[in-house]
Design a protein around this motif. Structure first.
Motif, PDB file in Angstrom:
ATOM      1  N   ASN A  89       0.818  -1.216   0.000  1.00 52.22           N
ATOM      2  CA  ASN A  89       0.000   0.000   0.000  1.00 52.22           C
ATOM      3  C   ASN A  89       0.848   1.261   0.000  1.00 52.22           C
ATOM      4  O   ASN A  89       0.425   2.295  -0.520  1.00 52.22           O
ATOM      5  N   GLY A  99      -1.658   3.487  -1.516  1.00 58.51           N
ATOM      6  CA  GLY A  99      -2.887   3.127  -0.814  1.00 58.51           C
ATOM      7  C   GLY A  99      -3.118   3.937   0.446  1.00 58.51           C
ATOM      8  O   GLY A  99      -4.244   3.991   0.956  1.00 58.51           O
ATOM      9  N   ASP A 108     -12.485   7.827   1.869  1.00 55.62           N
ATOM     10  CA  ASP A 108     -13.086   6.796   1.030  1.00 55.62           C
ATOM     11  C   ASP A 108     -12.040   5.955   0.298  1.00 55.62           C
ATOM     12  O   ASP A 108     -12.388   5.010  -0.398  1.00 55.62           O
ATOM     13  N   ARG A 109     -10.789   6.306   0.446  1.00 56.37           N
ATOM     14  CA  ARG A 109      -9.735   5.576  -0.264  1.00 56.37           C
ATOM     15  C   ARG A 109      -9.682   4.132   0.240  1.00 56.37           C
ATOM     16  O   ARG A 109      -9.711   3.877   1.440  1.00 56.37           O
ATOM     17  N   THR A 110      -9.598   3.187  -0.682  1.00 60.30           N
ATOM     18  CA  THR A 110      -9.518   1.781  -0.308  1.00 60.30           C
ATOM     19  C   THR A 110      -8.083   1.291  -0.457  1.00 60.30           C
ATOM     20  O   THR A 110      -7.375   1.677  -1.387  1.00 60.30           O
ATOM     21  N   THR A 111      -7.680   0.455   0.457  1.00 61.09           N
ATOM     22  CA  THR A 111      -6.339  -0.095   0.414  1.00 61.09           C
ATOM     23  C   THR A 111      -6.324  -1.380  -0.409  1.00 61.09           C
ATOM     24  O   THR A 111      -7.354  -1.981  -0.682  1.00 61.09           O
ATOM     25  N   TYR A 112      -5.129  -1.783  -0.795  1.00 59.06           N
ATOM     26  CA  TYR A 112      -4.952  -3.025  -1.540  1.00 59.06           C
ATOM     27  C   TYR A 112      -4.797  -4.192  -0.576  1.00 59.06           C
ATOM     28  O   TYR A 112      -4.168  -4.071   0.481  1.00 59.06           O
ATOM     29  N   GLU A 118      -7.820  -5.287   4.314  1.00 57.75           N
ATOM     30  CA  GLU A 118      -8.671  -4.477   5.171  1.00 57.75           C
ATOM     31  C   GLU A 118     -10.128  -4.770   4.813  1.00 57.75           C
ATOM     32  O   GLU A 118     -10.584  -4.380   3.733  1.00 57.75           O
ATOM     33  N   SER A 163     -14.234  -4.665   4.603  1.00 54.21           N
ATOM     34  CA  SER A 163     -15.154  -3.539   4.471  1.00 54.21           C
ATOM     35  C   SER A 163     -15.637  -3.112   5.852  1.00 54.21           C
ATOM     36  O   SER A 163     -15.532  -3.858   6.832  1.00 54.21           O
ATOM     37  N   HIS A 198      -5.719   1.531  10.236  1.00 56.39           N
ATOM     38  CA  HIS A 198      -6.352   0.568   9.344  1.00 56.39           C
ATOM     39  C   HIS A 198      -6.520  -0.746  10.102  1.00 56.39           C
ATOM     40  O   HIS A 198      -5.560  -1.247  10.712  1.00 56.39           O
ATOM     41  N   VAL A 258     -14.699  -4.332  -4.728  1.00 55.85           N
ATOM     42  CA  VAL A 258     -14.102  -3.164  -4.074  1.00 55.85           C
ATOM     43  C   VAL A 258     -12.649  -3.432  -3.696  1.00 55.85           C
ATOM     44  O   VAL A 258     -11.763  -2.600  -3.903  1.00 55.85           O
ATOM     45  N   SER A 259     -12.388  -4.609  -3.134  1.00 50.92           N
ATOM     46  CA  SER A 259     -11.042  -4.966  -2.685  1.00 50.92           C
ATOM     47  C   SER A 259     -10.225  -5.506  -3.855  1.00 50.92           C
ATOM     48  O   SER A 259     -10.631  -6.469  -4.517  1.00 50.92           O
TER      49      SER A 259
END
Length: 592
Positions: free
Chosen positions: A173, A178, A185-189, A204, A206, A231, A356-357
């Motif tokens: 990340n 990431g 709202d940023r999503t991590t890998y 991570e 949801s 996180h 999403v992920s």
């Protein structure tokens, strides 16, 4: 080459950190560096305030930041006195490339992995103690004092597979941005790692899944502006699910199944042979067509099957589809699940929303995609399946011919497992002595990777931006023709830019983040994620602590038997810790 001098502009405000990755086949020293976060001017509302310190290679020459010795540290289990000679080349390299004036402020970590985990606790403790003694007495690098964690605190220790996964998740990340930006709202890998013995997943969940999951680890990092980010990460490891051990389990099952069929149809005097009867060829769809390999199963525990541990000859029939079917049961996806939901082997994993992920796979995920098929990067199941089917069905003699032609034209390349005395000791460019084992096992490894992804962790073969997915192989080819599928659900990577994706990088990103001044004086100090678990005794992930190095435990047992004048409360310091230091000093004087 001498380290940079004090008037070198590159050195101004630069900090260093060193990690020795003590793995099963060798120990690799890596030197990292970053600018002192306290020397970086952050303008108000600057984008830089929402970034982590930039961790780079610790030498300007791209080849000198890393060096390696072989074999693994665990090979000294019966000769811990040789640890000094083993580590001396690594330590000399570090001292040569980190300026002497900065060494006392440069943290050095020796973190051991799979090989050391397999040793008995007493052997672990002996090697760690000798390692600590050598590093402390032969360098000026920053090493922690003795504690309940070990003789050199957390500077010299054995880490779990889960800790590798967490550090790897941080590294991915960090490199893929990431963590950057102020958007909530940023999503991590997610992070996937597979070696020869095990495979790890770290991601991570949801927000909805987090509410229903208790076994999450709080990963805390501090951005350059002083803001702390949190996180909640789930991490787990499956031992025996790496490619090499999966192959061993597969061989054992294939031989057992074959023998069962043979015994059910006719008298078989095969068991009475001292070696093996080469006329008995066991068909193996996971080997290229007509490849013959002598295999000896090691994963047979039933005494009645001891005769099966002799060598058996496997004959490749070259079918990727059949290999997928035969290896799928090894995932153990039907094993009882005490804490739902589960994936492989009854191991609990929170629900994953693959629309999403998005996941990054390293190590074997990269090798098996890139180095034969040339399909590293964004993963396309259709392309992958076609390449694997074509390779598996080729005749072994044809593969060898192409290999020889490529070698003569110097077109070989890849991870190139270098095998010496039956052990993988290095990775480099392919050549005649290193490419053959990869070619032999590529069909099996490709099938195992695909099964772990799709049948194991349930990654859909295709996901579109609307969240629609399919695991039906017959529909994938048609769905793949659709355009605009967006960011790939899965990518295999080895490097980002010129930085290798490694758990050691994640550890250094955390160390650099610890140097960022907190916004408030009451801020909780940053620590390794495993040390942030409050009720660690009841957590499923337990740190590895060789027993006689647990000083607090020794003190707890001895205190009731000591005179009140010799307790910690009366002396103001730990008598056990004092005696430990006396022992270490005596050891140094006697054997140094």
């Amino acid at each position: 080459m001498a380290p940079p001098t004090a008037n070198d502009p590159w050195l101004a405000g630069r900090h260093f950190g060193i990690v020795i990755d003590a793995g099963s086949s060798g120990s690799r020293l890596q030197i990292y560096s970053w600018k002192d976060p306290r020397s970086i001017r952050i303008e108000k509302n600057s984008e830089l305030a929402y970034k982590l310190p930039k961790v780079e290679k610790g030498t300007r020459d791209s080849d000198l930041w890393v060096t390696k010795v072989e074999p693994g540290l665990s090979s000294l289990a019966d000769n811990p006195q040789d640890v000094g000679a083993y580590l001396r080349p690594l330590l000399s390299h570090a001292r040569e490339h980190v300026p002497p004036s900065l060494q006392k402020d440069t943290p050095l970590f020796l973190l051991a992995t799979a090989g050391m985990r397999l040793l008995p606790p007493k052997k672990q403790a002996e090697i760690l103690l000798e390692t600590c003694r050598f590093l402390v007495t032969h360098s000026n690098f920053k090493i922690e004092d003795a504690s309940s964690v070990g003789p050199c605190g957390s500077s010299v220790r054995i880490i779990t597979g889960e800790e590798e996964g967490l550090f790897g998740w941080i590294a991915v990340n960090y490199l893929m941005d990431g963590f950057s930006g102020s958007s909530k709202d940023r999503t991590t890998y997610g992070f996937l790692d597979m070696g020869g013995a095990s495979t790890q997943i770290a991601f991570e969940p949801s927000a909805e899944s987090q509410k229903m999951t208790k076994d999450l680890i709080d990963v805390r990092l501090r951005l350059l502006g002083g803001h702390e980010i949190h996180h909640k990460v789930f991490v787990t490891t499956w031992l025996g699910y790496g490619t090499n051990q999966a192959r061993e389990r597969y061989v054992g099952k294939t031989i057992t199944d074959y023998e069962s069929v043979q015994n059910g149809h006719e008298h078989n005097d095969y068991h009475d042979d001292d070696d093996f009867d080469e006329h008995h060829m066991i068909p193996d769809p996971c080997l290229p067509k007509n490849l013959e390999l002598d295999e000896t199963p090691v994963h047979l525990t039933d005494p009645s099957t001891s005769h099966l541990k002799k060598k058996h000859k496997m004959l490749g029939t070259g079918s990727f589809e059949q290999c997928m079917k035969k290896t799928e049961p090894l995932l153990n996806t039907t094993k009882p699940c005490p804490d739902t939901p589960c994936l492989m082997n009854g191991v609990h994993v929170p629900p994953i929303d693959f629309s999403v992920s998005h996941f990054i796979g390293v190590s074997e995920y990269w090798y098996s995609s890139e180095h034969i098929f040339g399909l590293g990067g964004a993963y396309d199941f259709v392309q992958y399946e076609r390449a694997a089917s074509a390779f598996c069905s080729r005749d072994w003699s044809n593969i060898l011919k192409e290999h020889e032609e490529s070698r003569s034209q110097h077109h070989l390349g890849g991870d190139g497992e270098v095998v010496k005395d039956g052990k993988v000791v290095d990775a480099g460019q392919w050549g005649p002595q290193v490419e053959i084992p990869r070619l032999q096992m590529q069909c099996f490894k490709a099938a195992w990777i695909a099964n772990v992804l799709h049948e194991g962790i349930k990654m859909p073969r295709l996901v579109d931006p609307g969240g629609n997915d399919t695991t039906d192989g017959e529909k994938v080819a048609a769905e793949a023709d659709k355009k605009g599928l967006g960011r790939p659900t899965f990518q295999s990577l080895d490097t980002v830019g010129d930085i290798a994706i490694s758990w050691t990088l994640g550890k250094m990103v955390l160390e650099a983040s610890k140097e960022v001044p907190a916004l408030g004086k009451t801020a909780k100090p940053l620590v390794d994620p495993i040390d942030d678990i409050e009720d660690i005794e009841h957590f499923p992930i337990q740190p590895i602590r060789p027993p006689f190095l647990s000083l607090d435990g020794i003190e707890d047992r001895l205190s009731p038997h000591l005179p009140s004048s010799l307790t910690r409360s009366s002396l103001g310091f730990s008598p056990v810790l004092f005696l430990f230091y006396v022992f270490v000093i005596f050891f140094v004087l006697a054997f140094g």
